[in-house]
Design a protein around this motif. Structure first.
Motif, mmCIF file in Angstrom:
data_model
loop_
_atom_site.group_PDB
_atom_site.id
_atom_site.type_symbol
_atom_site.label_atom_id
_atom_site.label_comp_id
_atom_site.label_asym_id
_atom_site.label_seq_id
_atom_site.Cartn_x
_atom_site.Cartn_y
_atom_site.Cartn_z
ATOM 1 N N THR A 57 0.710 -1.181 0.363
ATOM 2 C CA THR A 57 0.222 -0.100 -0.008
ATOM 3 C C THR A 57 1.113 1.682 0.286
ATOM 4 O O THR A 57 2.147 1.253 0.520
ATOM 5 N N GLN A 58 -0.251 2.753 0.077
ATOM 6 C CA GLN A 58 0.777 3.804 0.194
ATOM 7 C C GLN A 58 0.139 4.445 0.101
ATOM 8 O O GLN A 58 -1.060 4.374 0.495
ATOM 9 N N ASN A 132 1.138 5.359 -8.598
ATOM 10 C CA ASN A 132 1.425 4.403 -8.852
ATOM 11 C C ASN A 132 3.225 4.115 -8.557
ATOM 12 O O ASN A 132 3.313 3.208 -8.745
ATOM 13 N N ARG A 135 2.911 2.811 -5.202
ATOM 14 C CA ARG A 135 2.779 1.521 -5.035
ATOM 15 C C ARG A 135 3.961 0.710 -5.552
ATOM 16 O O ARG A 135 4.594 -0.534 -5.333
ATOM 17 N N LEU A 149 -2.698 -6.710 -2.815
ATOM 18 C CA LEU A 149 -2.144 -4.864 -2.939
ATOM 19 C C LEU A 149 -3.974 -4.389 -2.526
ATOM 20 O O LEU A 149 -4.712 -4.423 -3.389
ATOM 21 N N ASP A 151 -5.226 -0.610 -0.905
ATOM 22 C CA ASP A 151 -5.414 1.010 -0.194
ATOM 23 C C ASP A 151 -5.534 0.947 0.978
ATOM 24 O O ASP A 151 -6.649 0.235 1.598
ATOM 25 N N TYR A 256 3.391 -1.412 -11.602
ATOM 26 C CA TYR A 256 2.019 -0.242 -12.049
ATOM 27 C C TYR A 256 2.759 0.599 -12.899
ATOM 28 O O TYR A 256 4.030 0.831 -12.664
ATOM 29 N N LYS A 267 -4.875 2.374 -10.776
ATOM 30 C CA LYS A 267 -5.168 1.220 -10.604
ATOM 31 C C LYS A 267 -6.267 0.332 -11.573
ATOM 32 O O LYS A 267 -5.796 -1.134 -12.277
#
Length: 414
Positions: A57-58, A132, A135, A149, A151, A256, A267
């Motif tokens: 995540t980020q 991205n 990510r 993957l 959020d 990504y 996404k």
């Protein structure tokens, strides 16, 4: 010939789109390089199991409360890349993240690894959130084979680490395991929804499948009715714009595309790429929930009250280019998905083909001497002024003059 200001706006945007779609155009999709910082004090010292799932995540610094809740409800691993704005100071961010990481390590069973990424504060930086790129940093930093993957606003149901890992281990390596996503009213505590079973989700009037009200393509292929009734994992077919949260073997996941910055199709593009090599299977025993969130600044810049329509045009052009590049790479592994993609491409081309012809004022953009994007922005803003009733010929004429179109031409057009 007089034309409505709003029509001129649309024509300028179409010219903007055509120029971005032209490979020979100087207009480009920026991918600024960034410095990645990995501090030992931000890496978990807890022992990892070979079966652990790592959430990839980020987030920005204001989302740390959401990251904390994610970790409180998960006994696996989390690899998170934190965004440092170009004007930010890494030592200041470290002074915030270090105690945060220590608290998560002490108070939860989660194994949290944090990385920081910062782009240079260079002239012409677009100011867009490099979602991205963040990510990719988190994906590369994951220390287990099985990754999810997800959020940062989501929390996983109780036991998800073991359940998702077990399901993924029973599938071929080219499978993508979908973890059904839900959205809950902001006033509801997530804890009970993560521990009380699927029946509570189904019966609650304040929990809905994620974003199906305003973007049904994103998650409806998950088939939520079947999820509630099924006792075992079940296959589903990829459909255009499907963007579920998936668990995969890390080595099988493409990176990504970092050209997608800010909000929009970042996404969707990745799941489209993943669909070329993976089959989708829905996990029947685990789920994730996000509270209703306010729209992000990135969303506001494209779709909000002060939106810049050019950004939405750029995102669509980039997605069309991305999809074309995928087709050039070679045939998909699954013929049915390839047909679906081709049909979507034909539909998109048809929409462009039936659009209104360009007015001569828009065509004259080709003569501009200023940098193209800046000039077309000025032209679009001039048309916007007219749409809002500020039609002084001298103002509009001056703006279009900068665009390479004489003020007299503009005055005559109106």
């Amino acid at each position: 010939t007089r034309i409505p200001a709003k029509r001129l706006q649309k024509e300028i945007l179409m010219e903007f789109k055509r120029r971005y779609a032209n490979p020979a155009s100087p207009l480009a999709f920026a991918t600024p390089a960034g410095d990645v910082h990995r501090f030992a004090c931000l890496q978990s010292s807890k022992t990892r199991s070979a079966s652990d799932i790592t959430i990839v995540t980020q987030c920005s610094i204001d989302r740390l409360p959401r990251l904390r809740e994610m970790c409180q409800n998960f006994d696996g691993c989390v690899s998170c890349c934190v965004y440092v704005p170009p004007s930010g100071l890494v030592p200041e961010f470290l002074s915030i993240l270090s105690p945060f990481h220590s608290e998560v390590e002490a108070e939860t069973r989660c194994k949290l690894d944090l990385q920081l990424r910062q782009e240079a504060d260079a002239p012409g930086h677009d100011g867009l959130y490099p979602i991205n790129a963040l990510r990719n940093v988190a994906l590369d930093a994951a220390r287990t084979d099985r990754v999810l993957l997800l959020d940062v606003d989501f929390a996983l149901s109780k036991g998800a680490n073991a359940l998702v890992s077990s399901s993924l281990a029973s599938l071929p390596r080219d499978a993508a395991l979908v973890v059904p996503a839900f959205e809950a009213s902001a006033r509801l505590p997530l804890g009970p929804l993560l521990t009380s079973g699927k029946a509570a989700l189904k019966d609650s009037k304040e929990v809905t499948p994620f974003h199906t009200a305003h973007f049904p393509k994103g998650h409806l292929p998950t088939n939520y009715d079947l999820f509630f009734s099924s006792m075992s994992d079940y296959p589903t077919s990829y459909q255009h714009c499907y963007e579920p949260y998936v668990a995969c073997h890390r080595s099988t996941i493409p990176h990504y595309d970092e050209r997608f910055r800010g909000y929009g199709l970042n996404k969707v593009s990745h799941l489209l790429s993943l669909s070329r090599t993976h089959d989708f299977v829905v996990c029947s025993g685990a789920w994730c929930i996000s509270p209703e969130m306010e729209k992000s600044n990135a969303w506001e810049r494209i779709y909000g009250g002060g939106k810049d329509p050019k950004l939405a045009v750029k995102v669509q052009v980039l997605f069309d280019r991305f999809r074309g590049e995928l087709e050039e790479v070679g045939p998909k592994r699954k013929g049915k998905e390839r047909r679906n993609t081709t049909e979507s491409k034909k539909k998109a081309d048809a929409v462009v083909a039936i659009d209104i012809p360009l007015h001569p004022l828009a065509k004259k953009a080709a003569t501009v001497a200023r940098p193209e994007e800046e000039a077309m922005t000025m032209a679009f803003n001039a048309a916007r002024l007219l749409a809002f009733g500020f039609g002084a010929a001298v103002v509009v004429g001056r703006a279009f003059g900068e665009w390479g179109v004489g003020g007299q031409d503009v005055e005559e057009a109106w």
